[in-house]
Write a protein that holds these residues in place. Structure first.
Motif, mmCIF file in Angstrom:
data_model
loop_
_atom_site.group_PDB
_atom_site.id
_atom_site.type_symbol
_atom_site.label_atom_id
_atom_site.label_comp_id
_atom_site.label_asym_id
_atom_site.label_seq_id
_atom_site.Cartn_x
_atom_site.Cartn_y
_atom_site.Cartn_z
ATOM 1 N N ARG A 87 0.863 -1.190 0.000
ATOM 2 C CA ARG A 87 0.000 0.000 0.000
ATOM 3 C C ARG A 87 0.892 1.230 0.000
ATOM 4 O O ARG A 87 1.938 1.274 0.635
ATOM 5 C CB ARG A 87 -0.910 -0.011 1.234
ATOM 6 N N GLY A 88 0.466 2.251 -0.757
ATOM 7 C CA GLY A 88 1.249 3.474 -0.828
ATOM 8 C C GLY A 88 0.457 4.572 -1.491
ATOM 9 O O GLY A 88 -0.734 4.410 -1.812
ATOM 10 N N PRO A 89 1.085 5.738 -1.723
ATOM 11 C CA PRO A 89 0.377 6.842 -2.365
ATOM 12 C C PRO A 89 0.039 6.511 -3.816
ATOM 13 O O PRO A 89 0.828 5.881 -4.522
ATOM 14 C CB PRO A 89 1.377 7.998 -2.269
ATOM 15 N N CYS A 90 -1.143 6.907 -4.251
ATOM 16 C CA CYS A 90 -1.529 6.697 -5.635
ATOM 17 C C CYS A 90 -0.619 7.520 -6.551
ATOM 18 O O CYS A 90 -0.083 8.558 -6.159
ATOM 19 C CB CYS A 90 -2.987 7.103 -5.856
ATOM 20 N N ARG A 91 -0.439 7.051 -7.775
ATOM 21 C CA ARG A 91 0.448 7.751 -8.705
ATOM 22 C C ARG A 91 -0.043 9.148 -9.015
ATOM 23 O O ARG A 91 0.743 10.086 -9.143
ATOM 24 C CB ARG A 91 0.587 6.947 -10.001
ATOM 25 N N THR A 92 -1.350 9.303 -9.134
ATOM 26 C CA THR A 92 -1.955 10.616 -9.385
ATOM 27 C C THR A 92 -3.197 10.774 -8.517
ATOM 28 O O THR A 92 -3.829 9.795 -8.120
ATOM 29 C CB THR A 92 -2.360 10.780 -10.865
ATOM 30 N N GLY A 93 -3.543 11.991 -8.186
ATOM 31 C CA GLY A 93 -4.796 12.273 -7.506
ATOM 32 C C GLY A 93 -4.776 12.094 -6.014
ATOM 33 O O GLY A 93 -5.797 12.322 -5.349
ATOM 34 N N GLY A 94 -3.634 11.698 -5.436
ATOM 35 C CA GLY A 94 -3.580 11.511 -3.995
ATOM 36 C C GLY A 94 -4.372 10.296 -3.550
ATOM 37 O O GLY A 94 -4.940 9.552 -4.341
ATOM 38 N N GLY A 95 -4.403 10.087 -2.264
ATOM 39 C CA GLY A 95 -5.155 8.972 -1.699
ATOM 40 C C GLY A 95 -4.308 7.724 -1.552
ATOM 41 O O GLY A 95 -3.114 7.686 -1.868
ATOM 42 N N SER A 96 -4.934 6.676 -1.032
ATOM 43 C CA SER A 96 -4.277 5.414 -0.728
ATOM 44 C C SER A 96 -4.563 4.392 -1.816
ATOM 45 O O SER A 96 -5.721 4.132 -2.146
ATOM 46 C CB SER A 96 -4.763 4.889 0.631
ATOM 47 N N CYS A 97 -3.515 3.808 -2.379
ATOM 48 C CA CYS A 97 -3.671 2.785 -3.412
ATOM 49 C C CYS A 97 -3.039 1.477 -2.973
ATOM 50 O O CYS A 97 -2.107 1.448 -2.154
ATOM 51 C CB CYS A 97 -3.028 3.243 -4.720
ATOM 52 N N LEU A 98 -3.560 0.393 -3.508
ATOM 53 C CA LEU A 98 -3.003 -0.938 -3.310
ATOM 54 C C LEU A 98 -2.269 -1.343 -4.577
ATOM 55 O O LEU A 98 -2.728 -1.055 -5.688
ATOM 56 C CB LEU A 98 -4.109 -1.948 -3.002
ATOM 57 N N PHE A 99 -1.145 -2.027 -4.406
ATOM 58 C CA PHE A 99 -0.331 -2.431 -5.543
ATOM 59 C C PHE A 99 -0.092 -3.938 -5.463
ATOM 60 O O PHE A 99 0.470 -4.436 -4.485
ATOM 61 C CB PHE A 99 0.993 -1.664 -5.544
ATOM 62 N N LEU A 100 -0.560 -4.637 -6.490
ATOM 63 C CA LEU A 100 -0.476 -6.089 -6.543
ATOM 64 C C LEU A 100 0.649 -6.472 -7.498
ATOM 65 O O LEU A 100 0.664 -6.048 -8.659
ATOM 66 C CB LEU A 100 -1.811 -6.677 -7.003
ATOM 67 N N ALA A 101 1.592 -7.259 -7.001
ATOM 68 C CA ALA A 101 2.830 -7.528 -7.723
ATOM 69 C C ALA A 101 2.784 -8.875 -8.434
ATOM 70 O O ALA A 101 2.824 -9.929 -7.784
ATOM 71 C CB ALA A 101 4.010 -7.488 -6.756
ATOM 72 N N ASP A 102 2.716 -8.829 -9.752
ATOM 73 C CA ASP A 102 2.782 -10.040 -10.569
ATOM 74 C C ASP A 102 4.251 -10.259 -10.932
ATOM 75 O O ASP A 102 4.696 -9.948 -12.041
ATOM 76 C CB ASP A 102 1.924 -9.867 -11.829
ATOM 77 N N ILE A 103 5.018 -10.784 -9.976
ATOM 78 C CA ILE A 103 6.472 -10.830 -10.101
ATOM 79 C C ILE A 103 7.048 -12.226 -9.896
ATOM 80 O O ILE A 103 8.272 -12.402 -9.890
ATOM 81 C CB ILE A 103 7.132 -9.844 -9.108
ATOM 82 N N GLY A 104 6.202 -13.224 -9.733
ATOM 83 C CA GLY A 104 6.704 -14.583 -9.566
ATOM 84 C C GLY A 104 7.212 -15.148 -10.879
ATOM 85 O O GLY A 104 6.625 -14.915 -11.946
ATOM 86 N N ASP A 105 8.313 -15.888 -10.823
ATOM 87 C CA ASP A 105 8.914 -16.452 -12.038
ATOM 88 C C ASP A 105 9.854 -17.582 -11.643
ATOM 89 O O ASP A 105 11.071 -17.468 -11.761
ATOM 90 C CB ASP A 105 9.661 -15.353 -12.803
ATOM 91 N N ASN A 106 9.287 -18.680 -11.173
ATOM 92 C CA ASN A 106 10.098 -19.786 -10.661
ATOM 93 C C ASN A 106 11.082 -20.324 -11.689
ATOM 94 O O ASN A 106 12.180 -20.763 -11.340
ATOM 95 C CB ASN A 106 9.201 -20.929 -10.180
ATOM 96 N N ASP A 107 10.715 -20.294 -12.961
ATOM 97 C CA ASP A 107 11.577 -20.840 -14.015
ATOM 98 C C ASP A 107 12.424 -19.773 -14.689
ATOM 99 O O ASP A 107 13.133 -20.081 -15.660
ATOM 100 C CB ASP A 107 10.724 -21.564 -15.066
ATOM 101 N N ALA A 108 12.355 -18.533 -14.207
ATOM 102 C CA ALA A 108 13.146 -17.430 -14.770
ATOM 103 C C ALA A 108 13.024 -17.384 -16.289
ATOM 104 O O ALA A 108 14.018 -17.370 -17.019
ATOM 105 C CB ALA A 108 14.601 -17.557 -14.346
ATOM 106 N N GLU A 109 11.774 -17.296 -16.755
ATOM 107 C CA GLU A 109 11.546 -17.323 -18.199
ATOM 108 C C GLU A 109 10.716 -16.145 -18.708
ATOM 109 O O GLU A 109 10.511 -16.004 -19.912
ATOM 110 C CB GLU A 109 10.847 -18.634 -18.579
ATOM 111 N N ARG A 110 10.272 -15.280 -17.805
ATOM 112 C CA ARG A 110 9.439 -14.161 -18.247
ATOM 113 C C ARG A 110 10.306 -13.002 -18.733
ATOM 114 O O ARG A 110 11.356 -12.705 -18.173
ATOM 115 C CB ARG A 110 8.535 -13.686 -17.097
ATOM 116 N N GLY A 111 9.821 -12.317 -19.764
ATOM 117 C CA GLY A 111 10.535 -11.162 -20.281
ATOM 118 C C GLY A 111 10.128 -9.861 -19.629
ATOM 119 O O GLY A 111 10.869 -8.876 -19.660
#
Length: 330
Positions: free
Chosen positions: A135-159
């Motif tokens: 959770r952190g500041p929204c990129r624009t407009g102020g307020g509280s935003c949630l950020f969901l991280a699609d960062i898993g890569d067990n096989d190290a194959e994503r570009g």
């Protein structure tokens, strides 16, 4: 009759000298070696030649914490592989959680005890391998935003990888929907598996810590979120190795007032103090405090609670326990 050999004849050649550790560890280590019995010296030399010395644990400036207490469990139903948790900034005693890979693009709001409060579908997002939420500041407009991280890569194959930003729901209850801003990024040196997203609560800077099975994890940062749909390349910002236990870093959170960082591994919890003028990567370069860690199956999710120094942890699995660790300020 066999010739008797002296201990020194059995030892391998001496290791190359290492640079001194920043907190005086080598002197203590040398004293310990002089006092150790010959068999222990032989064992240490045979196993440790050429290996970097592990980082130290901080002895001062640490939160004072009680033992972990179970305060509830995830509800029956669709939350069966919790990979990330963050506390709400708008709704008291509410947590946001999400599943690991294989689920739809959605997250859930639950109470501290685990009661389901809302399910939120995230339009405009894919769910390849969601591994953390911040959770952190929204990129624009102020307020509280949630950020969901699609960062898993067990096989190290994503570009490339993605972070999905949504405004924190202004109300909870029942099924809800939100449309995501999509932030696409890549690493400067190829593919990495990661499970830790850290957002600075003031600047909004992004930090990602990779997950490895041995040796050091890498730290990457961006000073700010890019424009939605605009591809960005993260900046290498150092490396990190837990002082003890598993080397797999599986989650983390920046304190809401920006004074420290929690990191979780498969077996431990560490706290890194952070000064007002530091980036998250700079804070992670210093020695951490070791904090209490509950025994959880596939330990991944960790988050600060607002208004103090308590934190919660959740493991993966159906109806996984929710633990709270109560702490006082350093």
């Amino acid at each position: 009759m066999p010739t008797r050999r002296r201990l020194r004849d059995l030892l391998p050649p001496p290791c190359p000298s290492r640079p001194p550790r920043p907190r005086g560890g080598p002197a203590a280590s040398a004293l310990a070696r002089r006092a150790a019995p010959p068999g222990l010296v032989l064992s240490l030399l045979l196993s440790g030649c050429g290996a970097p010395e592990p980082p130290e644990v901080r002895a001062s400036g640490c939160p004072r914490c009680a033992v972990p207490a179970r305060i509830g469990a995830l509800p029956r139903g669709d939350i069966d592989e919790c990979s990330g948790v963050i506390a709400s900034g708008l709704h008291p005693d509410a947590l946001y959680v999400h599943n690991d890979h294989g689920d739809e693009p959605r997250f859930f709001a639950i109470g501290l005890g685990g009661a389901l409060q809302s399910e939120v579908a995230v339009a405009g997002a894919a769910a390849i391998d969601w591994e953390d939420i911040a959770r952190g500041p929204c990129r624009t407009g102020g307020g509280s935003c949630l950020f969901l991280a699609d960062i898993g890569d067990n096989d190290a194959e994503r570009g490339s990888y993605a972070i999905y930003g949504v405004r924190e729901p202004d109300a909870l209850g029942g099924a809800r929907a939100s449309t995501a801003e999509v932030f696409v990024f890549s690493y400067p040196d190829g593919s990495h598996d990661a499970e830790t997203l850290l957002i600075h609560p003031v600047t909004g800077a992004i930090t990602i810590v990779t997950k490895v099975n041995k040796n050091s994890s890498r730290i990457f940062e961006l000073p700010a979120l890019p424009a939605p749909g605009e591809a960005a390349t993260l900046i290498a910002a150092g490396s990190i190795e837990p002082p003890s236990g598993s080397e797999r870093i599986t989650g983390g959170d920046v304190h809401p007032d920006g004074t420290g960082v929690l990191l979780r591994t498969s077996t431990r919890v560490f706290y890194y103090p952070m000064a007002a003028d530091q980036t998250v990567a700079q804070a992670l370069a210093d020695a951490p405090c070791a904090l209490p860690s509950p025994d959880e199956e596939q330990a991944e999710a960790i988050a600060w609670l607002p208004g103090g120094w308590d934190y919660v942890t959740i493991g993966e699995g159906k109806q996984a326990p929710i633990h709270r660790v109560s702490c006082e300020a350093p």
